[in-house]
Design a protein around this motif. Structure first.
Motif, PDB file in Angstrom:
ATOM      1  N   LEU B   7       1.292  -0.993   0.167  1.00 32.44           N
ATOM      2  CA  LEU B   7       0.218  -0.032   0.077  1.00 32.44           C
ATOM      3  C   LEU B   7       0.881   1.173  -0.175  1.00 32.44           C
ATOM      4  O   LEU B   7       1.656   1.560   0.171  1.00 32.44           O
ATOM      5  N   ASP B   8       0.657   2.394  -0.478  1.00 33.99           N
ATOM      6  CA  ASP B   8       1.603   3.537  -0.656  1.00 33.99           C
ATOM      7  C   ASP B   8      -0.219   4.792  -0.132  1.00 33.99           C
ATOM      8  O   ASP B   8      -1.238   4.468   1.017  1.00 33.99           O
ATOM      9  N   LEU B   9       0.470   4.945  -0.091  1.00 31.74           N
ATOM     10  CA  LEU B   9      -0.314   6.839   1.355  1.00 31.74           C
ATOM     11  C   LEU B   9      -1.464   7.540   0.741  1.00 31.74           C
ATOM     12  O   LEU B   9      -2.729   7.034   0.759  1.00 31.74           O
ATOM     13  N   ASP B  36       1.569  -0.793   5.760  1.00 33.12           N
ATOM     14  CA  ASP B  36       1.838  -1.079   5.002  1.00 33.12           C
ATOM     15  C   ASP B  36       2.423  -2.633   5.163  1.00 33.12           C
ATOM     16  O   ASP B  36       1.882  -3.035   6.909  1.00 33.12           O
ATOM     17  N   ALA B  39       3.798  -3.576   8.445  1.00 33.73           N
ATOM     18  CA  ALA B  39       3.637  -3.703   9.844  1.00 33.73           C
ATOM     19  C   ALA B  39       3.951  -1.478   9.814  1.00 33.73           C
ATOM     20  O   ALA B  39       4.150  -1.459  11.647  1.00 33.73           O
ATOM     21  N   GLN B  40       4.871  -1.051   9.030  1.00 36.43           N
ATOM     22  CA  GLN B  40       4.787  -0.394   9.030  1.00 36.43           C
ATOM     23  C   GLN B  40       3.865   1.175   8.976  1.00 36.43           C
ATOM     24  O   GLN B  40       3.262   1.088   7.766  1.00 36.43           O
ATOM     25  N   LEU B  41       3.763   1.915   9.950  1.00 38.14           N
ATOM     26  CA  LEU B  41       2.280   2.963   9.625  1.00 38.14           C
ATOM     27  C   LEU B  41       2.617   3.590   9.117  1.00 38.14           C
ATOM     28  O   LEU B  41       3.323   4.381   8.430  1.00 38.14           O
ATOM     29  N   ILE B  42       1.328   4.235   8.276  1.00 37.89           N
ATOM     30  CA  ILE B  42       1.503   4.929   7.202  1.00 37.89           C
ATOM     31  C   ILE B  42       0.160   6.142   7.334  1.00 37.89           C
ATOM     32  O   ILE B  42       0.921   6.723   7.100  1.00 37.89           O
ATOM     33  N   ALA B  43      -0.563   5.512   7.620  1.00 38.00           N
ATOM     34  CA  ALA B  43      -1.239   6.900   8.097  1.00 38.00           C
ATOM     35  C   ALA B  43      -2.643   6.275   9.092  1.00 38.00           C
ATOM     36  O   ALA B  43      -2.736   5.479   9.392  1.00 38.00           O
ATOM     37  N   PHE B  44      -3.166   7.622   9.907  1.00 39.67           N
ATOM     38  CA  PHE B  44      -3.757   7.028  11.171  1.00 39.67           C
ATOM     39  C   PHE B  44      -4.083   8.468  11.661  1.00 39.67           C
ATOM     40  O   PHE B  44      -4.523   9.667  11.193  1.00 39.67           O
TER      41      PHE B  44
END
Lengths: 141, 141, 141, 141
Positions: B7-9, B36, B39-44
């Protein structure tokens, strides 16, 4: 009891949009976090190319700026060897950030939230955080 | 070396938008995180009224779902007393979530990310996470 | 003072190779960790497709098995509701693993190390850990 | 969605083998960790005589180098008292390493992973990490 004024999700999106616009201008993809006046996270985005180590750093810069009502680079100055706040950088499990890039968001003299930016140099991070605030302030008429 | 798809932003924003639309329909403001495939955060985003304790829970549900390539509610079943994965809920400093609301995001048979939702009941959280995925999938033509 | 016997790096590689061979046989890519008798990490490998959440879990299963001189699934039984070790799963910041897949490595009646495996079901993890030990034992003549 | 290229387990083994060969040449047994481009651990080895405190340090140097796309010794320079990133060493729970010995692994202009080495002096650690990369690069034809 008391009533407080704070950023909402729409404000957070505006702050992030303003920050990202400046990050694109300078060509440095960033991690950007916005918290409310209680230092609680509202929103976060990692731009394409933003560093994964900067995720936590951006969150903690925003946390520090809103919670301490102080820009993180000001802690950088006051935490130098020999200065009064020396060593504060390891407080709160290392969450108290003293590197530039975290700014409180102020309105009518009160801190209403904070923005934290990371992935560039501290000066770039701080400029992108300020751009987010400027973009948001321009809409508060 | 190897090549992976994630996934991208922009994908993360679509997932969050779809989740928020369903959260509004059922009248439960949520915390929503997208990570992603690593398991690294992209957005919240924390919607107005989303719980501040749910911030970390949503982040960790997304982390668990993408990292373990498994829905968090599946861990709920397998970690009951007497079941094989009993006790797994305290793994990784408590970040491994076994409560419903975390779903892997899959495309062409591969996990490309994860979404985590928290603030409602686990069933509501899971439905909102699924709504985010459905909204995103509808655009992948 | 005293002298102890423990696994060395070459032993760890043999344990991991034996575990990976069995993981390939059952078609479940694994995270595999080997520690010495002091529960200190010697070697780790995440096979292609091993879960990133399983990295920490494999490390902690090996840590628990060697440190406590007990298979992690034995803790699973003794930590059930009503059983004597109930709640032990959250000890040591959650590092004490009670899910199967961690085995002490024993030689001449003494624990000389531990192996921890994660990414499959607890039964698969345990079988892969045992395969690593069997492979290593076959070379200790 | 987007596509990225990263190290796999075979790459990690080559990097570690190259690092260990140089560590033997200089007579300093090391802890060596390799992570992928998302800073997730792939493989680790502690050579005979490697320091147990260096286990975490090697893991965190690799994490920092890949996650921040920067050699850890560069942070060492920029985090001196009075320098812009002063205090960054305690970020991410102290995982952000500013001591030499962590290097990003780059291929075709993109960071594809990271290697972290610890047990010697920072200069030795860095040389051993570089030797791992050189050995790996020599095979990428």
């Amino acid at each position: 009891m008391k009533t407080i004024t704070r950023l909402d999700l729409e404000d957070a999106r505006v702050l992030i949009a303003g920050a990202e616009a400046h990050a694109r201008e300078i060509g440095v993809p960033m991690c950007i976090a916005v918290v409310d006046e209680s230092a609680q996270l509202i929103a976060f985005e990692r731009m394409e190319g933003g560093k994964v180590t900067s995720t936590t750093i951006a969150l903690d810069k925003a946390f520090t700026a809103a919670g301490a009502k102080k820009a993180t680079h000001e802690y950088g100055a006051s935490s130098q060897p020999g200065a009064p706040a020396y060593g504060i950088f390891s407080a709160i499990g290392g969450r108290l950030m003293v590197v530039g890039g975290g700014l409180p968001v102020t309105f009518d003299g009160a801190v209403v939230g904070g923005i934290g930016v990371s992935s560039g140099t501290p000066a770039q991070d701080q400029a992108v955080a300020q751009a987010g605030i400027d973009h948001w302030l321009a809409q508060q008429k």
